[in-house]
Motif scaffolding. Structure first.
Motif, short mmCIF file in Angstrom:
data_model
loop_
_atom_site.label_atom_id
_atom_site.label_comp_id
_atom_site.label_asym_id
_atom_site.label_seq_id
_atom_site.Cartn_x
_atom_site.Cartn_y
_atom_site.Cartn_z
N CYS A 1 0.82 -1.21 0.00
CA CYS A 1 0.00 0.00 0.00
C CYS A 1 0.86 1.27 0.00
O CYS A 1 0.48 2.27 -0.58
N ASP B 1 1.68 1.53 -3.75
CA ASP B 1 0.63 1.90 -4.73
C ASP B 1 -0.55 2.66 -4.11
O ASP B 1 -1.53 2.94 -4.79
N ASN B 2 -0.45 2.95 -2.82
CA ASN B 2 -1.49 3.71 -2.13
C ASN B 2 -2.85 3.02 -2.19
O ASN B 2 -3.90 3.66 -2.28
N ASP C 1 -4.09 0.56 -4.53
CA ASP C 1 -4.60 0.63 -5.90
C ASP C 1 -5.97 -0.04 -6.02
O ASP C 1 -6.23 -1.07 -5.39
N TYR C 2 -6.82 0.53 -6.85
CA TYR C 2 -8.18 -0.02 -6.98
C TYR C 2 -8.19 -1.43 -7.57
O TYR C 2 -9.14 -2.18 -7.39
N MET C 3 -7.09 -1.80 -8.24
CA MET C 3 -7.00 -3.15 -8.79
C MET C 3 -6.98 -4.20 -7.68
O MET C 3 -7.28 -5.36 -7.91
N ARG C 4 -6.61 -3.80 -6.50
CA ARG C 4 -6.50 -4.74 -5.39
C ARG C 4 -7.70 -4.69 -4.44
O ARG C 4 -7.67 -5.28 -3.37
#
Ligand code: ZN
Length: 115
Positions: free
Chosen positions: A75, A78-79, A81-84
């Motif tokens: 996190c 990628d902060n 990510d919406y993919m996760r």
């Protein structure tokens, strides 16, 4: 009909204890908020933010990890990510009309509410 009622109930109970505490904290600091967006990530971290009646954010986005001092390395990279994202929903503390509910969901999560 009975099935529908159950599903609705399940949604309400979907909030976990720690999430509930976070939601309460966020709502306290967000006078314009009528609910909190809860985004669960595959790594176990969560993203949350209060949402206003018009679907605009009513707080900063908070990202946290249960029982941890900081979020995971993924996190940090990628902060969240919406993919996760494994699950996302809005917990309303002030239930909007069905129409507003739909509008807010579309604006915030890009889809209609599941139930
Ligand atoms: Zn994470």
């Amino acid at each position: 009909m009975a099935k529908n009622t159950n599903r609705r109930k399940m949604t309400k109970d979907k909030i976990e204890k720690r999430e509930r505490a976070m939601i309460e904290g966020i709502m306290e600091g967000s006078p314009d908020g009528i609910g909190v967006v809860v985004i669960r990530l595959d790594c176990g971290c969560r993203k949350m933010a209060a949402v206003a009646r018009d679907g605009e954010p009513a707080s900063k986005i908070i990202i946290y990890r249960d029982l941890a001092e900081s979020i995971c390395d993924k996190c940090k990279e990628d902060n969240g990510d919406y993919m996760r994202v494994t699950e996302s929903f809005i917990h309303f503390t002030e239930e909007p009309s069905e129409e507003d509910r739909k509008k807010i969901y579309l604006k915030v999560l890009g889809r209609e509410p599941v139930n």
